[in-house]
Design an enzyme around this catalytic site. Structure first.
Site, PDB file in Angstrom:
ATOM      1  N   SER A  95       0.842  -1.190   0.000  1.00  0.00           N
ATOM      2  CA  SER A  95       0.000   0.000   0.000  1.00  0.00           C
ATOM      3  C   SER A  95       0.889   1.256   0.000  1.00  0.00           C
ATOM      4  O   SER A  95       1.726   1.403  -0.877  1.00  0.00           O
ATOM      5  CB  SER A  95      -0.962  -0.045   1.200  1.00  0.00           C
ATOM      6  OG  SER A  95      -2.009   0.882   1.057  1.00  0.00           O
ATOM      7  N   HIS A 231      -7.721  -5.666   0.063  1.00  0.00           N
ATOM      8  CA  HIS A 231      -6.518  -4.853   0.189  1.00  0.00           C
ATOM      9  C   HIS A 231      -5.449  -5.513   1.052  1.00  0.00           C
ATOM     10  O   HIS A 231      -4.256  -5.365   0.795  1.00  0.00           O
ATOM     11  CB  HIS A 231      -6.890  -3.482   0.766  1.00  0.00           C
ATOM     12  CG  HIS A 231      -5.790  -2.477   0.681  1.00  0.00           C
ATOM     13  ND1 HIS A 231      -5.252  -2.067  -0.518  1.00  0.00           N
ATOM     14  CD2 HIS A 231      -5.105  -1.810   1.652  1.00  0.00           C
ATOM     15  CE1 HIS A 231      -4.293  -1.174  -0.290  1.00  0.00           C
ATOM     16  NE2 HIS A 231      -4.184  -1.009   1.010  1.00  0.00           N
TER      17      HIS A 231
END
Length: 255
Positions: A95, A231
């Site tokens: 991320s 995610h």
């Protein structure tokens, strides 16, 4: 004599000899401990060093770094110190950490031939020139916390505990602010090291097609691997992800 890792890195598993080093950069609000399980899975073949950003965990008393380029400069300087003498190493970032790792790779490759990483792995992240999806400007804490709940990966015990929130919110605010302010500067050549993009097939932050766009940022080999999940797919695919990392670093690493 034990190696001085300084404040920036944590090693969670002992290693023998001189295996390739993998510096792992965590997501926004995350710390080095994010990579404990990956470290234990890859040891002793890979020496995993979790990157500890200022302002969290054992660096809680320090000011957070407010921009991703500054974070890359500071971490990159410490990686230079630990890899002096030609120690082979690679970078992995998840991320926000993928963008930081990318900027570190650019800085270190600019030091000259052989100075850069042997490989860069970018996980759960859009390409540097693509605006990050943060659910709006996230001007208040409630919007920020709502975004975290949507993503998963942060314990409800933390998000529902006012005392814990007082501890973690400053680093979260700083990291989200740094991500929002980041602007890719295309003033350097493409990376020369191999790049591998890792992505969850149902990640709301980045699609598999978007992750494949990382191939434009290297003149070296590129691969894109997708895994089941959102995610934080790394948490649910530890074995397959570790196998991917191990194959990349031990099967195709440059001498």
């Amino acid at each position: 004599m034990l190696e001085d890792l300084g404040r920036w890195f944590h090693r969670f598993s002992p290693v023998d000899g001189n295996p390739v080093r993998l510096f792992c950069f965590p997501h926004a609000g995350g710390g080095a401990a994010t990579f404990v399980r990956l470290s234990r899975t890859l040891a002793p073949d890979v020496d995993v060093l979790g990157v500890q950003y200022p302002g969290r965990q054992d660096r809680l008393g320090e000011d957070c770094v407010r921009t991703l380029p500054e974070l890359a400069e500071l971490a990159g300087a410490e990686i230079r110190r630990l890899t002096a003498g030609g120690v082979p190493y690679a970078l992995l970032g998840h991320s926000m950490g993928a963008t930081v790792a990318f900027e570190v790779a650019r800085l270190l490759e600019a030091d000259g031939p052989g100075a850069g990483p042997q490989a860069l792995l970018v996980s759960g992240r859009v390409t540097p020139a693509t605006p990050a999806r943060l659910g709006g400007r996230l001007l208040d804490d409630q919007a920020l916390l709502a975004d975290l709940r949507r993503l998963g990966g942060t314990s409800a015990a933390v998000l529902d505990d006012p005392r814990m929130l007082r501890i973690v919110l400053p680093s979260l605010r700083a990291d989200y602010h740094a991500v929002q302010r980041y602007a890719y500067q295309g003033d350097r050549p493409a990376l020369s090291c191999p790049v591998t993009a890792l992505v969850g097939d149902s990640d709301s932050r980045v699609s598999v097609a978007e992750a494949a766009g990382w191939g434009e940022y290297t003149s070296g080999e590129f691969a894109c691997r997708d895994f089941p999940g959102g995610h934080f797919f790394l948490d649910d695919n530890l074995g397959p992800v570790a196998d991917c990392v191990r194959t990349l670093l031990l099967g195709g690493i440059r001498a």
